[in-house]
Design a protein around this motif. Structure first.
Motif, PDB file in Angstrom:
ATOM      1  N   LEU A 193      18.151  22.426  -6.716  1.00 50.49           N
ATOM      2  CA  LEU A 193      17.763  21.719  -5.509  1.00 50.49           C
ATOM      3  C   LEU A 193      16.241  21.709  -5.423  1.00 50.49           C
ATOM      4  CD1 LEU A 193      19.334  21.469  -2.181  1.00 50.49           C
ATOM      5  CD2 LEU A 193      17.025  22.396  -2.157  1.00 50.49           C
ATOM      6  N   THR A 194      15.668  20.531  -5.207  1.00 54.77           N
ATOM      7  CA  THR A 194      14.220  20.374  -5.095  1.00 54.77           C
ATOM      8  C   THR A 194      13.890  19.777  -3.741  1.00 54.77           C
ATOM      9  OG1 THR A 194      14.069  19.940  -7.472  1.00 54.77           O
ATOM     10  CG2 THR A 194      12.175  19.303  -6.123  1.00 54.77           C
ATOM     11  N   THR A 195      12.908  20.351  -3.072  1.00 54.02           N
ATOM     12  CA  THR A 195      12.410  19.804  -1.819  1.00 54.02           C
ATOM     13  C   THR A 195      10.901  20.004  -1.783  1.00 54.02           C
ATOM     14  OG1 THR A 195      12.787  19.681   0.579  1.00 54.02           O
ATOM     15  CG2 THR A 195      12.759  21.888  -0.402  1.00 54.02           C
ATOM     16  N   TYR A 196      10.264  19.493  -0.753  1.00 56.36           N
ATOM     17  CA  TYR A 196       8.815  19.534  -0.644  1.00 56.36           C
ATOM     18  C   TYR A 196       8.413  19.984   0.753  1.00 56.36           C
ATOM     19  CZ  TYR A 196       9.365  16.607  -4.747  1.00 56.36           C
ATOM     20  OH  TYR A 196       9.739  16.129  -5.974  1.00 56.36           O
TER      21      TYR A 196
ATOM     22  N   ILE B 238      13.491  30.767  -8.397  1.00 52.60           N
ATOM     23  CA  ILE B 238      12.885  29.941  -7.355  1.00 52.60           C
ATOM     24  C   ILE B 238      11.505  29.548  -7.859  1.00 52.60           C
ATOM     25  CG2 ILE B 238      12.055  29.866  -4.973  1.00 52.60           C
ATOM     26  CD1 ILE B 238      14.142  32.077  -4.351  1.00 52.60           C
ATOM     27  N   GLU B 239      11.246  28.254  -7.929  1.00 49.58           N
ATOM     28  CA  GLU B 239       9.952  27.756  -8.392  1.00 49.58           C
ATOM     29  C   GLU B 239       9.169  27.229  -7.194  1.00 49.58           C
ATOM     30  OE1 GLU B 239      10.402  24.843 -11.580  1.00 49.58           O
ATOM     31  OE2 GLU B 239      12.424  25.636 -11.880  1.00 49.58           O
ATOM     32  N   LEU B 240       7.873  27.524  -7.179  1.00 43.05           N
ATOM     33  CA  LEU B 240       6.993  27.060  -6.118  1.00 43.05           C
ATOM     34  C   LEU B 240       5.705  26.572  -6.765  1.00 43.05           C
ATOM     35  CD1 LEU B 240       6.677  26.875  -3.022  1.00 43.05           C
ATOM     36  CD2 LEU B 240       5.695  29.169  -3.099  1.00 43.05           C
ATOM     37  N   THR B 241       5.378  25.299  -6.592  1.00 46.78           N
ATOM     38  CA  THR B 241       4.181  24.748  -7.212  1.00 46.78           C
ATOM     39  C   THR B 241       2.987  24.861  -6.283  1.00 46.78           C
ATOM     40  OG1 THR B 241       4.373  22.507  -6.327  1.00 46.78           O
ATOM     41  CG2 THR B 241       5.565  22.990  -8.379  1.00 46.78           C
TER      42      THR B 241
ATOM     43  N   LYS C 243       0.849  -1.189   0.000  1.00 47.14           N
ATOM     44  CA  LYS C 243       0.000   0.000   0.000  1.00 47.14           C
ATOM     45  C   LYS C 243       0.890   1.246   0.000  1.00 47.14           C
ATOM     46  CE  LYS C 243      -3.510   2.514   2.448  1.00 47.14           C
ATOM     47  NZ  LYS C 243      -4.183   2.753   3.694  1.00 47.14           N
ATOM     48  N   ILE C 244       0.596   2.158  -0.882  1.00 44.97           N
ATOM     49  CA  ILE C 244       1.352   3.411  -0.949  1.00 44.97           C
ATOM     50  C   ILE C 244       0.445   4.539  -0.491  1.00 44.97           C
ATOM     51  CG2 ILE C 244       2.547   5.040  -2.446  1.00 44.97           C
ATOM     52  CD1 ILE C 244       3.248   2.668  -4.239  1.00 44.97           C
ATOM     53  N   GLU C 245       0.885   5.257   0.525  1.00 48.01           N
ATOM     54  CA  GLU C 245       0.140   6.415   1.015  1.00 48.01           C
ATOM     55  C   GLU C 245       0.668   7.662   0.318  1.00 48.01           C
ATOM     56  OE1 GLU C 245      -0.080   6.699   5.253  1.00 48.01           O
ATOM     57  OE2 GLU C 245      -0.297   4.532   5.469  1.00 48.01           O
ATOM     58  N   MET C 246      -0.237   8.559   0.016  1.00 48.47           N
ATOM     59  CA  MET C 246       0.136   9.802  -0.660  1.00 48.47           C
ATOM     60  C   MET C 246      -0.047  10.980   0.291  1.00 48.47           C
ATOM     61  SD  MET C 246       1.057   8.577  -3.542  1.00 48.47           S
ATOM     62  CE  MET C 246       1.239   9.961  -4.653  1.00 48.47           C
ATOM     63  N   LYS C 247       0.763  11.982   0.093  1.00 48.08           N
ATOM     64  CA  LYS C 247       0.741  13.182   0.930  1.00 48.08           C
ATOM     65  C   LYS C 247       0.624  14.389   0.000  1.00 48.08           C
ATOM     66  CE  LYS C 247       3.692  15.562   4.287  1.00 48.08           C
ATOM     67  NZ  LYS C 247       4.893  15.468   5.087  1.00 48.08           N
ATOM     68  N   SER C 248      -0.217  15.348   0.359  1.00 46.47           N
ATOM     69  CA  SER C 248      -0.363  16.566  -0.434  1.00 46.47           C
ATOM     70  C   SER C 248       0.738  17.551  -0.037  1.00 46.47           C
ATOM     71  CB  SER C 248      -1.741  17.198  -0.197  1.00 46.47           C
ATOM     72  OG  SER C 248      -1.897  18.339  -1.001  1.00 46.47           O
ATOM     73  N   VAL C 249       1.537  17.936  -1.012  1.00 45.54           N
ATOM     74  CA  VAL C 249       2.693  18.801  -0.765  1.00 45.54           C
ATOM     75  C   VAL C 249       2.766  19.893  -1.823  1.00 45.54           C
ATOM     76  CG1 VAL C 249       4.043  16.942   0.294  1.00 45.54           C
ATOM     77  CG2 VAL C 249       4.251  17.375  -2.161  1.00 45.54           C
ATOM     78  N   ARG C 250       3.670  20.832  -1.595  1.00 47.07           N
ATOM     79  CA  ARG C 250       4.070  21.805  -2.606  1.00 47.07           C
ATOM     80  C   ARG C 250       5.553  21.584  -2.853  1.00 47.07           C
ATOM     81  NH1 ARG C 250       1.901  27.608  -1.077  1.00 47.07           N
ATOM     82  NH2 ARG C 250       2.456  27.983  -3.232  1.00 47.07           N
ATOM     83  N   LYS C 251       5.968  21.816  -4.088  1.00 49.28           N
ATOM     84  CA  LYS C 251       7.372  21.611  -4.460  1.00 49.28           C
ATOM     85  C   LYS C 251       8.086  22.949  -4.533  1.00 49.28           C
ATOM     86  CE  LYS C 251       8.038  19.727  -8.492  1.00 49.28           C
ATOM     87  NZ  LYS C 251       8.426  18.946  -9.687  1.00 49.28           N
ATOM     88  N   LEU C 252       9.280  22.982  -3.964  1.00 52.17           N
ATOM     89  CA  LEU C 252      10.152  24.155  -4.015  1.00 52.17           C
ATOM     90  C   LEU C 252      11.420  23.761  -4.749  1.00 52.17           C
ATOM     91  CD1 LEU C 252      11.038  27.018  -3.053  1.00 52.17           C
ATOM     92  CD2 LEU C 252      11.911  25.902  -0.995  1.00 52.17           C
ATOM     93  N   ARG C 253      11.728  24.487  -5.815  1.00 51.07           N
ATOM     94  CA  ARG C 253      12.970  24.259  -6.569  1.00 51.07           C
ATOM     95  C   ARG C 253      13.762  25.553  -6.577  1.00 51.07           C
ATOM     96  NH1 ARG C 253      12.331  21.058 -12.099  1.00 51.07           N
ATOM     97  NH2 ARG C 253      14.430  21.858 -12.127  1.00 51.07           N
ATOM     98  N   VAL C 254      15.043  25.435  -6.271  1.00 49.08           N
ATOM     99  CA  VAL C 254      15.935  26.589  -6.248  1.00 49.08           C
ATOM    100  C   VAL C 254      17.081  26.321  -7.215  1.00 49.08           C
ATOM    101  CG1 VAL C 254      17.430  28.034  -4.824  1.00 49.08           C
ATOM    102  CG2 VAL C 254      15.373  26.995  -3.823  1.00 49.08           C
ATOM    103  N   HIS C 255      17.314  27.261  -8.118  1.00 49.64           N
ATOM    104  CA  HIS C 255      18.428  27.177  -9.064  1.00 49.64           C
ATOM    105  C   HIS C 255      19.584  27.965  -8.452  1.00 49.64           C
ATOM    106  CE1 HIS C 255      15.895  25.709 -12.502  1.00 49.64           C
ATOM    107  NE2 HIS C 255      15.001  26.042 -11.595  1.00 49.64           N
ATOM    108  N   TRP C 256      20.719  27.290  -8.302  1.00 48.97           N
ATOM    109  CA  TRP C 256      21.847  27.881  -7.580  1.00 48.97           C
ATOM    110  C   TRP C 256      23.116  27.793  -8.434  1.00 48.97           C
ATOM    111  CZ3 TRP C 256      20.982  29.859  -2.698  1.00 48.97           C
ATOM    112  CH2 TRP C 256      22.108  30.374  -2.061  1.00 48.97           C
ATOM    113  N   PRO C 257      23.750  28.923  -8.733  1.00 50.18           N
ATOM    114  CA  PRO C 257      24.983  28.882  -9.530  1.00 50.18           C
ATOM    115  C   PRO C 257      26.119  28.230  -8.738  1.00 50.18           C
ATOM    116  CG  PRO C 257      24.646  31.084  -8.654  1.00 50.18           C
ATOM    117  CD  PRO C 257      23.425  30.290  -8.282  1.00 50.18           C
TER     118      PRO C 257
END
Length: 149
Positions: free
Chosen positions: A95-98, A126-129, A2-16
């Motif tokens: 870098l991507t995190t949730y 910076i991306e935010l979904t 069984k796979i449980e799902m979680k509602s999240v938002r994704k944060l991606r940061v582009h870093w030189p």
């Protein structure tokens, strides 16, 4: 299973990153995360924000990828890299995190501001979904049937 799902938002940061760091990361040298001051600061910001990358028993979870950013600075820009009117290509770590989709806006603004404050670029990418679902737990069917009894 069984796979449980979680509602999240994704944060991606582009870093030189420096070319040397890019090469080290591409070769799988994880010490480069610690050795490059900018990446170390970004990871420190992640660890100081307990809501970022929270997957229950796993904290500060992130993914990273290597690539390039391309841009042309317009008049009025004060670029860290490149010159006005000239196309610039920069080695980049993404870098991507949730974080939990129900997290209040004040907390989200707080960690976004922290990233902007430490980012070396005049205009960081910076991306935010909006909300999306990710798997958060995989339980073997044996445990599922045992808990149903």
């Amino acid at each position: 299973m069984k796979i449980e799902m979680k509602s999240v938002r994704k944060l991606r940061v582009h870093w030189p990153v420096a070319s040397e760091t890019f090469s080290r990361l591409a070769k799988g040298d994880a010490d480069a995360f610690r050795d490059e001051a900018g990446i170390a600061a970004l990871l420190q910001a992640l660890s100081e924000s307990p809501d970022l990358g929270d997957f229950g028993n796993y904290r500060h979870v992130f993914e990273s990828g290597l690539g390039f950013e391309g841009f042309t600075c317009a008049e009025g820009a004060k670029p860290t890299l490149g010159q006005v009117g000239q196309r610039t290509i920069s080695p980049t770590l993404v870098l991507t995190t949730y974080f939990d989709a129900l997290l209040d806006d004040i907390a989200v603004e707080r960690f976004l501001q922290r990233i902007v404050d430490i980012h070396p670029w005049e205009v960081p990418v910076i991306e935010l979904t909006g909300p999306l679902s990710v798997s958060c737990t995989a339980l073997p069917a044996v445990f599922e049937s045992a808990s149903a009894s």
